[in-house]
Design an enzyme around this catalytic site. Structure first.
Site, mmCIF file in Angstrom:
data_model
loop_
_atom_site.group_PDB
_atom_site.id
_atom_site.type_symbol
_atom_site.label_atom_id
_atom_site.label_comp_id
_atom_site.label_asym_id
_atom_site.label_seq_id
_atom_site.Cartn_x
_atom_site.Cartn_y
_atom_site.Cartn_z
ATOM 1 N N ARG A 102 0.781 -1.067 -0.249
ATOM 2 C CA ARG A 102 0.129 -0.074 0.177
ATOM 3 C C ARG A 102 0.900 1.715 -0.065
ATOM 4 O O ARG A 102 2.167 1.335 0.637
ATOM 5 C CB ARG A 102 -0.650 -0.266 1.574
ATOM 6 N N THR A 376 -9.577 -0.334 -9.922
ATOM 7 C CA THR A 376 -8.870 -0.723 -9.010
ATOM 8 C C THR A 376 -8.356 -2.098 -9.718
ATOM 9 O O THR A 376 -9.283 -2.120 -11.220
ATOM 10 C CB THR A 376 -9.166 -0.592 -7.515
ATOM 11 N N THR A 394 -4.011 -0.421 -7.251
ATOM 12 C CA THR A 394 -5.075 0.863 -7.636
ATOM 13 C C THR A 394 -4.237 1.791 -7.743
ATOM 14 O O THR A 394 -2.932 1.579 -6.473
ATOM 15 C CB THR A 394 -5.620 1.014 -6.077
ATOM 16 N N ASN A 396 -6.228 4.526 -7.132
ATOM 17 C CA ASN A 396 -7.425 4.925 -6.837
ATOM 18 C C ASN A 396 -8.475 5.435 -7.578
ATOM 19 O O ASN A 396 -9.226 4.531 -8.057
ATOM 20 C CB ASN A 396 -7.512 5.961 -5.603
ATOM 21 N N ASP A 418 -7.831 8.033 0.437
ATOM 22 C CA ASP A 418 -8.744 7.080 1.103
ATOM 23 C C ASP A 418 -8.263 7.182 2.578
ATOM 24 O O ASP A 418 -8.630 6.254 3.045
ATOM 25 C CB ASP A 418 -8.124 5.739 0.695
ATOM 26 N N SER A 447 -7.688 0.454 3.489
ATOM 27 C CA SER A 447 -8.451 0.401 2.206
ATOM 28 C C SER A 447 -9.930 -1.094 1.703
ATOM 29 O O SER A 447 -10.040 -1.067 2.772
ATOM 30 C CB SER A 447 -7.554 -0.545 1.643
ATOM 31 N N SER A 448 -10.584 -0.651 0.680
ATOM 32 C CA SER A 448 -10.768 -1.867 0.378
ATOM 33 C C SER A 448 -11.181 -3.125 0.097
ATOM 34 O O SER A 448 -11.982 -4.278 0.046
ATOM 35 C CB SER A 448 -12.536 -1.013 0.037
ATOM 36 N N GLY A 468 -13.502 -1.679 -7.175
ATOM 37 C CA GLY A 468 -14.560 -1.296 -7.032
ATOM 38 C C GLY A 468 -14.662 -0.469 -5.824
ATOM 39 O O GLY A 468 -15.643 -0.251 -5.264
ATOM 40 N N GLY A 469 -13.315 -0.002 -5.681
ATOM 41 C CA GLY A 469 -14.395 0.492 -4.387
ATOM 42 C C GLY A 469 -13.971 0.399 -2.393
ATOM 43 O O GLY A 469 -14.008 -0.782 -2.635
HETATM 44 N N1 GLY Z 1 -8.629 2.541 -3.931
HETATM 45 C C1 GLY Z 1 -8.688 2.075 -3.482
HETATM 46 C C2 GLY Z 1 -8.918 0.717 -2.371
HETATM 47 O O1 GLY Z 1 -8.510 0.624 -1.581
HETATM 48 O O2 GLY Z 1 -10.004 0.631 -1.682
#
Ligand code: GLY
Length: 564
Positions: A102, A376, A394, A396, A418, A447-448, A468-469
């Site tokens: 990340r 992403t 990603t 983002n 984020d 993050s997701s 998909g965020g």
């Molecule tokens: N940028 C999307 C995530 O990390 O969830």
């Protein structure tokens, strides 16, 4: 470009890629195969690169690395070397682990950096331009993965260099994206960039990226130093000076990946191996699966009101916890064990009412339209030896910050968005956060992303993930429930209309073709709905009881399967 949908049991022959531009490639949406590895990614040329690496003797790690480099070229809206991501892997020897690459907040960042004099949040700055960029982790992540690979890194980067140098034919979807973002590219870049031309882009136009090829060669020749030191690092810092960004040479030099223990839990006899913090994805997945398990879903039908209601209520409660408790575990008290414990989840779900929607205010102290498209990208790989790699990466937003590093040809992420830029102010996904996800130097933003592998009897059963965020965990959740509880085939699980509830806003987001009957039935119980074009693009590999691999690339995009 030819489109071949539902190409079952057919082995795609090697695309003739050696000379000239890459114009001839196929979309392969579904494959069933035995004793061969498979790669599923967002773009056919990238999946084919991964498959070719498997044919050259690489394993799932090799294929995943080569596919990620290729995506940075042929899927520039999300594939990247200027972003970050997470990898979850299980190996044939039984090792289970994750790599966290990340992005981090730059050393000069601070919690109020996006607030103006009146302390109003300026999300333009956290979403567009150089100040929106976190310190990229992607290249460091790929080198960390490489210790589990078999082939030299130079060989794994070469296909991406070829694609960038010779050029490839873009798809209609990419032409539309380049045209949509033209004004942003012009506004945020002083130099000319390959995604901008005078005439509108059309399908099959050729995209050549010479500067990117040059940067990839730097990485090929110098390893990590080809990105984090020397020429590329200097170009990044020069770009920062031009655009008022704050990433420094020290940030780049100090960037470190984290190898983290996977988050592992049982779901109906399957060992779910997924991503821990700083992604909320694994915790949310564990919470949602275990809360709905309290109700039992086996006797219910896919996307029926009886199934959707408890799933939505599990999503609502899990996302309320996301906003309150989750962030970088190196900076906050990690409450994962409490949040996924059976006793906690039983109590969390105790106010579920089958007759009525639970107001979001009843499960957390209280999004608001999304300004930006979420982007992403996910790669699922399973080699014939049984090594499984699930990696989500990603920038983002689509094309990240929209800033291309001048002379280096790659885009920088806008991952700083984020973070919670101010408590209660939604980010581009409408997600709200508080202290746990506040900005601090060197901290990773929440993050997701939910790269996930399911094992059964210690063997790979499913490799799954999606972009998909904030909709990522709910899409992964639904695919797992569809297959395990509702007994659907993989194609149905991937392509069935998806739904998403994230605590706030209150409404349930559904795809256009979501069943009308379910909407009408749940509206009578107080639920509200909002339609959206597409939720996620899930890439799944499922292993059946005979050891055959069923690989499905999501029908929502140009996603495609590559076969060894
Ligand atoms: N940028 C999307 C995530 O990390 O969830």
């Amino acid at each position: 470009m030819k489109k071949l949908f539902l190409l079952i049991g057919f082995l795609l022959c090697s695309t003739p890629l050696v000379f000239g531009q890459y114009t001839d490639y196929n979309l392969v949406k579904e494959v069933q195969v035995k004793n061969k590895g498979v790669v599923v990614s967002a773009f056919p040329l990238a999946s084919e690169v991964g498959a070719k690496i498997l044919r050259q003797g690489g394993n799932a790690f090799d294929a995943s690395i080569a596919t990620q480099f290729a995506l940075a070229v042929v899927y520039p809206q999300a594939g990247n070397i200027g972003g970050g991501g997470f990898m979850v892997a299980t190996t044939e020897e039984g090792k289970k682990f994750t790599i966290d690459f990340r992005e981090t907040a730059p050393l000069k960042s601070h919690k109020d950096m996006y607030l103006d004099a009146e302390r109003n949040a300026n999300t333009d700055l956290s979403q567009y331009g150089s100040l929106a960029a976190g310190v990229p982790g992607a290249v460091a992540g790929l080198f960390e993965m490489h210790q589990y690979a078999k082939l030299p890194m130079t060989q794994l980067i070469q296909p991406a260099i070829d694609l960038a140098e010779k050029g490839y034919a873009i798809t209609q979807a990419q032409a539309d994206l380049f045209n949509t973002y033209k004004d942003d590219f012009l506004r945020l870049n002083k130099h000319s960039i390959p995604f901008v031309k005078n005439l509108a882009w059309q399908a099959d136009d050729i995209l050549v990226q010479q500067d990117l090829a040059h940067t990839l060669k730097q990485i090929q020749q110098k390893g990590l130093k080809g990105f984090y030191r020397g020429k590329t690092a200097n170009l990044i810092v020069k770009e920062m000076k031009r655009g008022n960004g704050i990433i420094s040479l020290a940030d780049l030099r100090q960037y470190k990946v984290k190898v983290r223990a996977a988050l592992i839990f049982d779901y109906k006899g399957h060992e779910v191996v997924t991503m821990p913090l700083p992604s909320s994805g694994g915790i949310l997945l564990a919470q949602m699966l275990q809360m709905t398990n309290l109700m039992g879903l086996e006797d219910k039908q896919l996307n029926s009101p009886e199934a959707v209601q408890p799933m939505v209520e599990a999503e609502r409660r899990a996302y309320a916890d996301r906003a309150e408790y989750m962030g970088d575990p190196d900076f906050i008290k990690d409450q994962t064990q409490k949040l996924i414990s059976k006793s906690y989840l039983k109590q969390r779900f105790a106010n579920y009412n089958p007759d009525k929607a639970t107001p979001s205010s009843a499960v957390g102290d209280i999004i608001i339209p999304q300004k930006e498209k979420k982007e992403t990208t996910h790669i699922s790989v399973l080699d014939k030896e049984g090594n499984a790699v699930s990696v989500t990466t990603t920038l983002n937003g689509n094309f990240g910050s929209k800033v291309m590093v001048s002379g280096a040809g790659f885009l920088l992420n806008n991952e700083m968005d984020d973070f919670s830029v101010k408590p209660g102010v939604p980010n581009m996904y409408g997600a709200i956060g508080g202290k746990a996800n506040a900005i601090a130097p060197k901290k990773r933003m929440l993050s997701s992303m939910t790269p996930t592998i399911l094992l059964k009897d210690n063997q790979p059963f499913m490799v799954v993930g999606t972009p998909g965020g904030t909709t990522i965990p709910t899409s992964v959740f639904q695919v797992i429930v569809d297959i395990i509880d509702f007994g659907t085939d993989v194609n149905t699980a991937v392509n069935a209309p998806k739904f998403h509830q994230q605590w706030l806003p209150e409404y349930i987001l559904v795809e256009e073709d979501f069943p009308h009957y379910t909407i009408k039935t749940l509206e009578k119980k107080g639920y509200t709905f909002k339609k959206t074009a597409k939720i996620g693009r899930t890439e799944v590999i499922l292993v059946d009881k005979d050891g055959k691999y069923h690989a499905v690339a999501d029908g929502r995009g140009d996603d495609s399967v590559g076969v060894e």
